[in-house]
Scaffold this motif. Structure first.
Motif, mmCIF file in Angstrom:
data_model
loop_
_atom_site.group_PDB
_atom_site.id
_atom_site.type_symbol
_atom_site.label_atom_id
_atom_site.label_comp_id
_atom_site.label_asym_id
_atom_site.label_seq_id
_atom_site.Cartn_x
_atom_site.Cartn_y
_atom_site.Cartn_z
ATOM 1 N N THR A 315 -70.972 -4.180 -7.015
ATOM 2 C CA THR A 315 -71.076 -3.868 -8.445
ATOM 3 C C THR A 315 -71.407 -5.123 -9.236
ATOM 4 O OG1 THR A 315 -69.504 -2.041 -8.258
ATOM 5 C CG2 THR A 315 -69.820 -2.993 -10.438
ATOM 6 N N ALA A 316 -70.725 -6.233 -8.895
ATOM 7 C CA ALA A 316 -70.985 -7.504 -9.575
ATOM 8 C C ALA A 316 -72.419 -7.961 -9.351
ATOM 9 C CB ALA A 316 -70.014 -8.562 -9.074
ATOM 10 N N ALA A 317 -72.927 -7.800 -8.130
ATOM 11 C CA ALA A 317 -74.292 -8.236 -7.838
ATOM 12 C C ALA A 317 -75.310 -7.498 -8.706
ATOM 13 C CB ALA A 317 -74.596 -8.008 -6.357
ATOM 14 N N GLU A 318 -75.082 -6.220 -8.928
ATOM 15 C CA GLU A 318 -75.993 -5.454 -9.778
ATOM 16 C C GLU A 318 -75.897 -5.898 -11.236
ATOM 17 O OE1 GLU A 318 -76.979 -1.202 -9.107
ATOM 18 O OE2 GLU A 318 -75.096 -1.210 -7.972
ATOM 19 N N LEU A 319 -74.691 -6.162 -11.698
ATOM 20 C CA LEU A 319 -74.496 -6.450 -13.116
ATOM 21 C C LEU A 319 -74.942 -7.845 -13.512
ATOM 22 C CD1 LEU A 319 -71.033 -4.777 -13.824
ATOM 23 C CD2 LEU A 319 -73.313 -3.933 -14.359
ATOM 24 N N LEU A 320 -74.805 -8.813 -12.626
ATOM 25 C CA LEU A 320 -75.141 -10.185 -12.988
ATOM 26 C C LEU A 320 -76.630 -10.357 -13.261
ATOM 27 C CD1 LEU A 320 -72.776 -12.169 -10.587
ATOM 28 C CD2 LEU A 320 -72.540 -11.814 -13.055
ATOM 29 N N ALA A 321 -77.452 -9.460 -12.735
ATOM 30 C CA ALA A 321 -78.893 -9.532 -12.997
ATOM 31 C C ALA A 321 -79.310 -8.682 -14.189
ATOM 32 C CB ALA A 321 -79.663 -9.078 -11.752
ATOM 33 N N LEU A 322 -78.333 -8.023 -14.829
ATOM 34 C CA LEU A 322 -78.645 -7.102 -15.923
ATOM 35 C C LEU A 322 -78.747 -7.860 -17.248
ATOM 36 C CD1 LEU A 322 -78.977 -4.122 -16.832
ATOM 37 C CD2 LEU A 322 -76.487 -4.039 -17.121
ATOM 38 N N GLU A 323 -79.852 -7.650 -17.958
ATOM 39 C CA GLU A 323 -80.031 -8.270 -19.273
ATOM 40 C C GLU A 323 -80.194 -7.194 -20.326
ATOM 41 O OE1 GLU A 323 -82.987 -11.178 -19.991
ATOM 42 O OE2 GLU A 323 -81.745 -12.805 -19.220
ATOM 43 N N GLY A 324 -79.779 -7.526 -21.536
ATOM 44 C CA GLY A 324 -79.913 -6.590 -22.635
ATOM 45 C C GLY A 324 -81.366 -6.360 -23.016
ATOM 46 N N ARG A 325 -81.630 -5.240 -23.661
ATOM 47 C CA ARG A 325 -82.984 -4.906 -24.104
ATOM 48 C C ARG A 325 -82.946 -4.400 -25.535
ATOM 49 N NH1 ARG A 325 -86.947 -4.044 -20.181
ATOM 50 N NH2 ARG A 325 -86.250 -4.205 -18.016
ATOM 51 N N LEU A 326 -84.017 -4.672 -26.242
ATOM 52 C CA LEU A 326 -84.196 -4.079 -27.565
ATOM 53 C C LEU A 326 -84.769 -2.682 -27.381
ATOM 54 C CD1 LEU A 326 -85.788 -7.023 -29.596
ATOM 55 C CD2 LEU A 326 -83.516 -6.066 -29.883
ATOM 56 N N THR A 327 -84.026 -1.684 -27.776
ATOM 57 C CA THR A 327 -84.485 -0.309 -27.664
ATOM 58 C C THR A 327 -84.055 0.450 -28.916
ATOM 59 O OG1 THR A 327 -82.490 0.650 -26.665
ATOM 60 C CG2 THR A 327 -84.049 -0.441 -25.168
ATOM 61 N N ALA A 328 -84.579 1.659 -29.043
ATOM 62 C CA ALA A 328 -84.183 2.509 -30.175
ATOM 63 C C ALA A 328 -82.694 2.829 -30.122
ATOM 64 C CB ALA A 328 -85.011 3.789 -30.182
ATOM 65 N N LYS A 333 -78.739 -4.634 -31.904
ATOM 66 C CA LYS A 333 -79.516 -5.742 -31.340
ATOM 67 C C LYS A 333 -80.761 -6.008 -32.179
ATOM 68 C CE LYS A 333 -78.078 -5.591 -26.496
ATOM 69 N NZ LYS A 333 -77.366 -6.877 -26.561
ATOM 70 N N ALA A 334 -81.337 -4.949 -32.723
ATOM 71 C CA ALA A 334 -82.502 -5.144 -33.592
ATOM 72 C C ALA A 334 -82.121 -5.979 -34.810
ATOM 73 C CB ALA A 334 -83.070 -3.797 -34.016
ATOM 74 N N GLU A 335 -80.949 -5.731 -35.371
ATOM 75 C CA GLU A 335 -80.506 -6.520 -36.518
ATOM 76 C C GLU A 335 -80.251 -7.973 -36.119
ATOM 77 O OE1 GLU A 335 -80.744 -5.494 -39.403
ATOM 78 O OE2 GLU A 335 -80.795 -3.313 -39.185
ATOM 79 N N VAL A 336 -79.692 -8.174 -34.936
ATOM 80 C CA VAL A 336 -79.483 -9.537 -34.438
ATOM 81 C C VAL A 336 -80.834 -10.240 -34.301
ATOM 82 C CG1 VAL A 336 -78.703 -10.922 -32.480
ATOM 83 C CG2 VAL A 336 -77.336 -8.979 -33.248
ATOM 84 N N ALA A 337 -81.811 -9.530 -33.715
ATOM 85 C CA ALA A 337 -83.135 -10.112 -33.499
ATOM 86 C C ALA A 337 -83.795 -10.472 -34.825
ATOM 87 C CB ALA A 337 -84.010 -9.142 -32.713
#
Length: 706
Positions: A315-328, A333-337
């Motif tokens: 589970t950790a191996a899958e999550l450590l490669a996960l990055e956030g995305r700007l989506t609808a 996150k759009a406000e942060v961007a």
């Protein structure tokens, strides 16, 4: 001619979605019709396009926004050559850009595209489209010297291929390297260079993205909390005393489901607000007992608890490669961007280089953008009494991210922090201290019950209301109320304005203002306006919220105040004094009141254009005006519409809002010495943001209470 800007990179990992979103925001502030075109697209949904489509209410047909897939492009280029590929894409671009004032072109993403010389293809497409180029380079993991070198290389690569490079952006630069990179690049290139720091909140996945990646089940929690950012992963294996210090703000706890002690400990820590976690992920397909789960639900209601069948390591191996995305699905996150883009990019300079000229039409979105720009231009300090209200907290986060104004939230410290943590709202709250000076907006919490200001405010209120028999002891109780406390902050110059009403009645918001701030010397009455944002213009309606049946003198004052408010927000005032009769065609008490008010206004404010009595259709429709009042400077072109009474005004604004799809911004109170504005109890987050921005702009006129 359509103005186009081509945002492109030189490789992967540049996070250019931040720049693409920022440029789209800039374009929509200035022109009405903005299109989007992505020449090459992967199979499946285009997440950024869906975000742009949702956020900016694009009516552009989806199939009009894309050229072809990468697979189709690779096959066409291999079989018939690059010239044929470019020719086909140019034809599609011109079809997509027809009817738009500006087009944002989204370059290729360098991700498994199977296209040789991808940078050269982007440069050629930009030239063939007649688009200016905005290259984005990645500074991730690089020192300042490397970032500066990458920026120079990108500029020369596109400039040597004949591109019109309007600016270059270095993105995801380490915070400690950014200032040095800015110094190294200063005046090095013929166009501006903007350096954006790495923003962890953008690369952090949300709880929803973790759930979707793992196919996890949601065992507990509020679906709204799935929007929380996961800033870190903490793996639970130690005993509770060693585990608790390892928890960090915004972390997701990953632990086998049979570790009930860690589950309860993590949620109890969250409930105490130190630190606020994003959620809990249980592995091995195990669950604590029902008693533990019931306790968990009570400890931190709303906090997501997820479950997966796999063990912690894979589970950790899958999550450590996960990055956030700007989506609808990630509007926060759009406000942060956008906050990041606007803080580090000179948007006025960039718009000038893009030669984007503001259109004459003012759409609802453009009006809202202009509000934010005006508020940001001279940042003010607004107090929000409803510090634990969900919509207020969500609006406050956007206000801070977009640098609209500084904020004070009223409420008990722990309660405000806990509520913000439950919602996953990041306000960087500073406690009961002075707001720091700086370029970025900030917030603080003040508890009226325990604040040392309570004694001072009690003395002030007792003095102001002594004629009503108010003693210091009574005043001491009154000023602990958040509405009174916030209003006294405004009076005493500790805040520039106040916005309330999401959870309080209009009376609870307005009464303290009448008692403490009082009417401005140049106004005889407090009134209100709504900004009615129609498809192609903004009208000002007054008074639709405060005065039930104003007399002629009051009506004239409302009209004068409304004209001043309109002008302050960029609407040229042409006043229509509304009635059921136009000109001299009717008579009666109601018409005579409007006629008298019109004459009083003309005498007191000869500088204003005013017509009345006049019917609504003659006020706004040029063809009707030509028949009923030919030659009038106002008829058919009115921008400020003054209603004879509250019944007419309130019903009209709601009818136009619902039937014409207009955005109604308000009510905006006018006639007070300092700005206090009331929210509808059904106000949306966007309504609160707009009202805060309006209040900040009202406060920019300055002036102290005398």
């Amino acid at each position: 001619m359509t103005r186009s800007v081509y945002v492109t990179g030189i490789g992967r990992g540049d996070g250019r979605q931040v720049v693409e979103l920022g440029v789209m925001e800039l374009l929509t502030r200035r022109v009405d019709r903005v299109g989007v075109f992505r020449p090459l697209v992967h199979d499946g949904p285009d997440r950024l396009y869906e975000l742009l489509r949702s956020r900016y209410r694009l009516t552009q047909p989806t199939d009009n926004a894309f050229g072809m897939t990468y697979e189709e492009a690779a096959a066409l280029q291999a079989g018939r050559g690059e010239d044929e590929l470019v020719s086909r894409l140019v034809e599609q671009f011109h079809a997509a850009s027809e009817g738009y004032d500006a087009v944002l072109v989204l370059g290729t993403d360098y991700a498994d595209t199977q296209l040789p010389a991808e940078l050269g293809l982007n440069a050629r497409l930009a030239n063939e489209f007649g688009a200016s180029v905005l290259p984005v380079v990645s500074g991730q993991g690089q020192d300042a010297d490397s970032v500066a070198s990458e920026v120079r290389n990108a500029h020369h690569a596109f400039a040597s291929l004949g591109c019109d490079v309007v600016a270059t952006v270095a993105n995801r630069v380490r915070g400690g390297e950014r200032a040095q990179a800015v110094r190294l690049l200063e005046d090095q290139l013929p166009e501006p260079v903007y350096v954006l720091p790495e923003q962890p909140a953008l690369s952090a996945p949300t709880v929803a993205q973790v759930r979707d990646k793992l196919g996890a089940d949601m065992l507990l929690g509020d679906p709204a909390a799935l929007a929380r950012d996961v800033r870190d992963f903490v793996f639970g294996g130690a005993h509770l005393p060693a585990f608790l210090p390892a928890l960090t703000e915004g972390c997701m706890v990953i632990t086998p489901g049979d570790r009930a002690d860690l589950v309860v400990g993590a949620l109890a820590s969250h409930a105490a607000g130190s630190p606020a976690i994003a959620g809990v992920l249980l592995t091995l397909g195990e669950l604590p007992g029902p008693e533990t789960m019931a306790l968990a639900a009570r400890l931190a209601p709303g906090t997501p608890v997820l479950g997966v069948s796999g063990s912690s390591f894979p589970t950790a191996a899958e999550l450590l490669a996960l990055e956030g995305r700007l989506t609808a699905a990630t509007p926060r996150k759009a406000e942060v961007a956008l906050g990041l883009f606007e803080q580090h990019v000179d948007t006025g300079q960039l718009a000038e280089r893009l030669a984007v000229v503001r259109g004459e039409r003012v759409t609802p979105m453009m009006f809202e953008h202009q509000l934010v720009e005006r508020a940001r231009g001279q940042r003010r300090h607004i107090v929000l009494p409803e510090g634990t209200e969900e919509r207020v907290l969500r609006a406050a986060e956007v206000v801070l991210r977009r640098n609209i104004c500084d904020l004070t939230l009223l409420g008990e410290h722990t309660a405000v922090r806990r509520r913000a943590a439950e919602l996953g709202v990041d306000l960087t709250l500073l406690g009961e201290t002075e707001l720091p000076s700086g370029t970025q907006a900030s917030a603080r919490i003040v508890d009226p019950q325990s604040s040392p200001l309570r004694e001072r405010f009690a003395g002030t209120y007792a003095e102001l209301r002594a004629h009503k028999g108010v003693t210091f002891e009574l005043a001491h109780d009154v000023v602990a109320d958040v509405s009174y406390f916030g209003t006294l902050m405004v009076r005493e110059g500790l805040a520039d304005g106040m916005v309330s009403g999401a959870a309080h009645s209009t009376a609870a918001t307005v009464r303290p203002a009448f008692e403490v701030i009082r009417t401005s010397p140049d106004a005889s009455i407090v009134s209100s306006v709504f900004f009615m944002c129609l498809a192609d213009r903004v009208l000002v309606y007054g008074d639709c919220a405060v005065n039930p049946d104003p007399d002629a003198e009051q009506l004239a004052d409302i009209a004068a105040q409304s004209a001043t408010t309109a002008a302050r927000f960029g609407v040229e005032p042409r006043i229509a004094m509304l009635s059921y009769s136009t000109g001299t065609s009717g008579s009666g008490t109601d018409v005579d009141k409007v006629r008298e008010a019109t004459e009083l206004l003309r005498k007191s404010r000869p500088d204003l254009l005013v017509e009345g009595p006049i019917q609504y259709d003659a006020a706004v429709d040029p063809s009707v005006a030509a028949a009923k009042l030919p030659g009038s400077q106002v008829a058919g072109r009115a921008t400020v519409l003054v209603f004879p009474d509250l019944n007419t005004g309130n019903n009209t604004y709601k009818a136009v809002q619902r039937s014409a799809g207009a955005v109604a911004v308000g009510p905006v109170l006018q006639g007070l010495r300092k700005p206090v504005n009331d929210l509808s109890r059904g106000a949306l987050v966007s309504d609160i943001i707009n009202t805060v921005a309006i209040t900040a702009v009202q406060a920019q006129r300055g002036g102290d209470i005398v």
